[in-house]
Scaffold this active site. Structure first.
Site, PDB file in Angstrom:
ATOM      1  N   LYS A 147       0.985   6.637   6.325  1.00 13.84           N
ATOM      2  CA  LYS A 147      -0.245   6.264   5.612  1.00 13.84           C
ATOM      3  C   LYS A 147      -0.710   7.327   4.606  1.00 13.84           C
ATOM      4  CE  LYS A 147      -2.080   2.904   8.938  1.00 13.84           C
ATOM      5  NZ  LYS A 147      -2.187   1.683   8.156  1.00 13.84           N
TER       6      LYS A 147
ATOM      7  N   TYR B 164      -0.194 -10.834   7.534  1.00 14.25           N
ATOM      8  CA  TYR B 164      -0.840 -11.621   8.587  1.00 14.25           C
ATOM      9  C   TYR B 164      -1.410 -12.926   8.023  1.00 14.25           C
ATOM     10  CZ  TYR B 164      -0.490  -6.982  10.572  1.00 14.25           C
ATOM     11  OH  TYR B 164      -0.016  -5.774  10.983  1.00 14.25           O
TER      12      TYR B 164
ATOM     13  N   TYR C 236      -1.824   0.310  19.085  1.00 15.38           N
ATOM     14  CA  TYR C 236      -1.102  -0.378  18.000  1.00 15.38           C
ATOM     15  C   TYR C 236      -0.132   0.622  17.380  1.00 15.38           C
ATOM     16  CZ  TYR C 236       0.143  -2.603  13.684  1.00 15.38           C
ATOM     17  OH  TYR C 236       0.892  -3.134  12.660  1.00 15.38           O
TER      18      TYR C 236
ATOM     19  N   ASP D 289       1.268   9.054  17.981  1.00 13.80           N
ATOM     20  CA  ASP D 289       1.312   8.284  16.737  1.00 13.80           C
ATOM     21  C   ASP D 289       0.044   8.624  15.957  1.00 13.80           C
ATOM     22  OD1 ASP D 289       1.004   6.404  14.765  1.00 13.80           O
ATOM     23  OD2 ASP D 289       1.572   4.682  15.996  1.00 13.80           O
TER      24      ASP D 289
END
Ligand code: PMP
Length: 458
Positions: A298, A40, A168, A269
């Site tokens: 993760k 980003y 997200y 998710d």
């Protein structure tokens, strides 16, 4: 198109450092500034990254000798901290056998063991495991499973997805299409991304009574759109990068019933929420429901290597397989090093810790309860600071929400001065500490979050 090169020393003055080079750190920073694209970020980035030399336990050691308590667990992943001897050994041991082999036509023990363990520890009914490289790819696979399942059922018109706002699910294109359409950077892709069905964000409170009107709205939306949606995808209980918001598990139960009634798949998710972070091993357990497809990533490898998984039920697998093959197969699928360290990481989390006078409790649970209590204590005074809109804690997640956007440079510098690594975004200063963080570490993280909040200009 030719673009002017950023000003800076010529190619010969920023060379890679050699052993004993006293300007090593400066050279690395300069080369990084010139050549490395960070997440980003523009080029050159607005804020120079800190140079990390090593990490051990819950501490990052910077090139200038400073040590920071890691309040981020490397973006939710490093749940055991760094250089854990058991995880180091798992990687080293596997390296002695093979680092990688292709997964098409071949299989191996680390992957088979991992799949079997994931089936055992995830909500009942999920029996098949697709291993892939990253969280975003597992979301792609989950979506593909949903679309292929509906094709197999003879419903080619069900090509869309439904979700709630504030979510997200990753930065590749189909996952972006189910991220909050206003939040983050995804507004750039309006007109490029497939149009999906959005309902309002879930009312944000884990503990308050669920909102009956919103429950009815969810059920109604699934019914109205059933003929055009293949699946509903949501982050259960905690919406992470979309805003660090918590919601009541009743909304997940409503979605489960509504999707089942119309044979729309339900995808959870749990890339961010999995492996104990929210106070349950998987956030789905708060609701007591099993999704049709579950995404993990993760913390799956304890933050050592990139690996993710999409699990599904036998019904989904049969529905897809009746029509042919699942059309996905990444090069590094089932990477043995990643699977081996994932097996070791899950073993550490599940290890029983004897407690005085009661049944043994799993190691992750002891740690997450302790961190939750520490964050509640440490962050309570932050709620009274000027400019703080909300403070919330769930499991090993602590969030301070401001009434204005965070000044990233000022907030980061304040946290670093307080000896802590944080990465605030939007109006949020938050932490998900590694589980071995002790009470002093948590108190320090809370103080650093307060310092970061105060440092943001009003
Ligand atoms: N889903 C959720 C809930 C996430 O938090 C993330 C990563 N922040 C992703 C998907 C994407 O995972 P990755 O960055 O590994 O592609």
């Amino acid at each position: 198109m030719s673009v002017p090169r950023p000003a800076g020393p010529g190619p010969t003055s920023a060379q890679l450092p050699v052993p004993g080079d006293s300007h090593r750190a400066d050279r690395l920073r300069e080369l990084d500034r010139r050549h490395v694209w960070h997440p980003y970020a523009a080029l050159p980035p607005a804020m120079a990254p800190l140079l990390v030399d090593s990490a051990a336990g819950v501490r990052l050691r910077l090139a200038d000798g400073r040590e920071l308590v890691d309040g981020m667990s490397s973006w939710w992943a490093a749940v055991h901290g760094y250089r854990h001897p058991v995880l180091d050994a798992a990687v080293t041991d596997q390296l002695g056998r093979m680092a990688h082999v292709m997964f098409g036509g071949l299989t191996h023990e680390p992957a088979v063991r991992l799949a079997q363990t994931l089936v055992e520890i995830t909500p009942p009914g999920l029996e098949h495991v697709f291993l892939c490289d990253s969280g975003s790819v597992s979301v792609e696979v989950a979506i593909k499973m949903g679309l292929q399942y509906q094709l197999g059922q003879g419903r080619p018109g069900r090509r869309k997805l439904a979700t709630w706002r504030g979510g997200y699910h990753g930065d590749t294109f189909h996952p972006m299409s189910v991220c909050d359409p206003e939040g983050g950077m995804h507004h750039l892709w309006r007109g490029v991304l497939p149009a999906q069905v959005f309902v309002p964000a879930p009312p944000g409170d884990f503990a308050a009574a669920p909102d009956e009107r919103y429950l009815a709205e969810l059920v109604d939306a699934v019914a109205r759109h059933a003929d055009e949606i293949a699946a509903v995808i949501v982050e259960p209980v905690v919406q992470g990068t979309g805003g660090m918001r918590f919601h009541h598990p009743a909304y997940l139960r409503a979605l489960r019933e509504a999707t089942a009634a119309h044979d729309v798949l339900l995808i959870f998710d749990e890339i961010a929420t999995g492996f104990g972070r929210t106070g349950a091993f998987f956030a789905a357990e708060h609701a007591g429901v099993t999704p049709d497809v579950l995404c993990l990533g993760k913390a799956l490898t304890g933050g050592y290597l990139t690996l993710a998984a999409a699990l599904c039920t036998p019904e989904v697998a049969a529905g897809i397989s009746a029509g042919g093959v699942l059309a996905h197969g990444p090069t590094f699928m089932g990477n043995p090093l990643a699977c081996a360290v994932a097996n070791a990481s899950i073993g550490l989390l599940r290890a029983a810790v004897p407690t005085v006078g009661s049944r043994p409790v799993a190691a992750w649970q002891v740690a997450v309860r302790r961190i939750e209590a520490g964050l509640r204590d440490g962050l309570a005074p932050v709620a009274t600071l000027p400019g703080v809109r909300d403070v919330r804690v769930l499991g090993a997640i602590g969030v301070v929400q401001l009434d204005r956007p965070v000044d990233l440079a000022a907030a980061t510098a304040a946290a670093v001065d307080a000896g802590v690594w944080l990465r605030p975004f939007r109006d949020l200063i938050y932490t998900m500490p590694p589980y071995p963080a002790d009470d002093d570490d948590i108190a320090r993280i809370a103080r650093a979050m307060a310092a970061a909040a105060v440092a943001v200009p009003r």
